[in-house]
Design a protein around this motif. Structure first.
Motif, PDB file in Angstrom:
ATOM      1  N   VAL A 123       0.838  -1.205   0.000  1.00  0.00           N
ATOM      2  CA  VAL A 123       0.000   0.000   0.000  1.00  0.00           C
ATOM      3  C   VAL A 123       0.872   1.254   0.000  1.00  0.00           C
ATOM      4  CG1 VAL A 123      -1.692   1.300   1.368  1.00  0.00           C
ATOM      5  CG2 VAL A 123      -1.975  -1.165   1.032  1.00  0.00           C
TER       6      VAL A 123
ATOM      7  N   HIS B 280      -5.928   5.119   3.514  1.00  0.00           N
ATOM      8  CA  HIS B 280      -5.091   3.962   3.189  1.00  0.00           C
ATOM      9  C   HIS B 280      -3.870   3.848   4.097  1.00  0.00           C
ATOM     10  CE1 HIS B 280      -7.505   3.785  -0.371  1.00  0.00           C
ATOM     11  NE2 HIS B 280      -7.031   4.900  -0.863  1.00  0.00           N
TER      12      HIS B 280
ATOM     13  N   VAL C 115      -7.219  -0.830   1.360  1.00  0.00           N
ATOM     14  CA  VAL C 115      -6.322  -0.884   0.201  1.00  0.00           C
ATOM     15  C   VAL C 115      -6.857   0.039  -0.895  1.00  0.00           C
ATOM     16  CG1 VAL C 115      -5.634  -2.461  -1.651  1.00  0.00           C
ATOM     17  CG2 VAL C 115      -5.543  -3.212   0.730  1.00  0.00           C
ATOM     18  N   HIS C 116      -5.975   0.687  -1.659  1.00  0.00           N
ATOM     19  CA  HIS C 116      -6.398   1.452  -2.829  1.00  0.00           C
ATOM     20  C   HIS C 116      -7.145   0.521  -3.796  1.00  0.00           C
ATOM     21  CE1 HIS C 116      -2.690   3.513  -1.453  1.00  0.00           C
ATOM     22  NE2 HIS C 116      -3.160   4.603  -2.001  1.00  0.00           N
TER      23      HIS C 116
ATOM     24  N   VAL D  48      -6.216  -3.465   4.534  1.00  0.00           N
ATOM     25  CA  VAL D  48      -4.771  -3.694   4.427  1.00  0.00           C
ATOM     26  C   VAL D  48      -4.416  -4.984   5.167  1.00  0.00           C
ATOM     27  CG1 VAL D  48      -2.490  -2.773   4.964  1.00  0.00           C
ATOM     28  CG2 VAL D  48      -4.312  -1.228   4.210  1.00  0.00           C
TER      29      VAL D  48
END
Lengths: 133, 133
Positions: free
Chosen positions: A20, A34, A50-51, A87
């Protein structure tokens, strides 16, 4: 083997903190949701996510490496970000051949990314030109 | 300032070899057209090209950082890869507000990535939920 409707391929990957942070730098996307656990705790997500484009990037890899594979040229992609990926989750990206044009070696594939619990997180469709082998 | 149709924001970035190598690892996309100059020379592109999804990732950054900015939640994205971007090019990503829903804080933005010569390389549209400030 010729490309056929219904063929599919999948990949699993853990999207950890390091991924990330690297992606944030590549995309110039430093959205604190994020990267900052304290900020994320103040959002509806509660934890860093997460993106969406990082998770979606695995689709690019699958298309180029697995299905249709080597020589694939990416023509287009649609993406719907349906639910968050946190994440540290190990996600699964999957592509499935939906349609093959009769006049040209161009195929559309369903593209899906599932979160760690198997829930659909990113839904979409890719269009590619492939090598007729 | 409230979000208005017609507002736009842009970012320039050089997508160098190091960015492409990093993205390849994140996306598990080791397509030699991006990484191997000798292989790329044998393709219609002649030289290594940038991953389409790497160039597109700058859109994510623009949406989150600039327009609509902080608090933006990415709902969807369409991408058409119109022409190649070569490794080492300085590209420009641009987002422009096209439509704002009246019932909810949801906007659609035109998303464009231009190559070093100002030619449209990636065309598409983003849908986002934004924070009413």
């Amino acid at each position: 083997m010729a490309l056929e409707v219904g063929q599919s391929s999948a990949i699993e990957k853990c999207l950890d903190q390091e991924s990330v942070v690297q992606f944030a730098s590549l995309a110039e996307d430093y959205n604190p949701v994020h990267l900052d656990a304290k900020f994320a705790a103040s959002t509806p997500f509660e934890r860093p996510i997460v993106h969406g484009m990082l998770a979606s990037s695995l689709i690019s890899g699958l298309l180029a490496s697995e299905l249709p594979g080597s020589g694939t040229i990416y023509l287009g992609q649609t993406l719907k970000f349906v639910c968050p990926i946190y994440v540290g989750e190990t996600i699964t990206a999957k592509v499935t051949v939906k349609h093959i044009r009769e006049d040209k070696p161009i195929a559309t594939l369903a593209t899906q990314v599932f979160n760690q619990d198997g829930k659909l997180a990113v839904d979409g469709e890719a269009t590619v030109r492939y090598i007729v082998g």
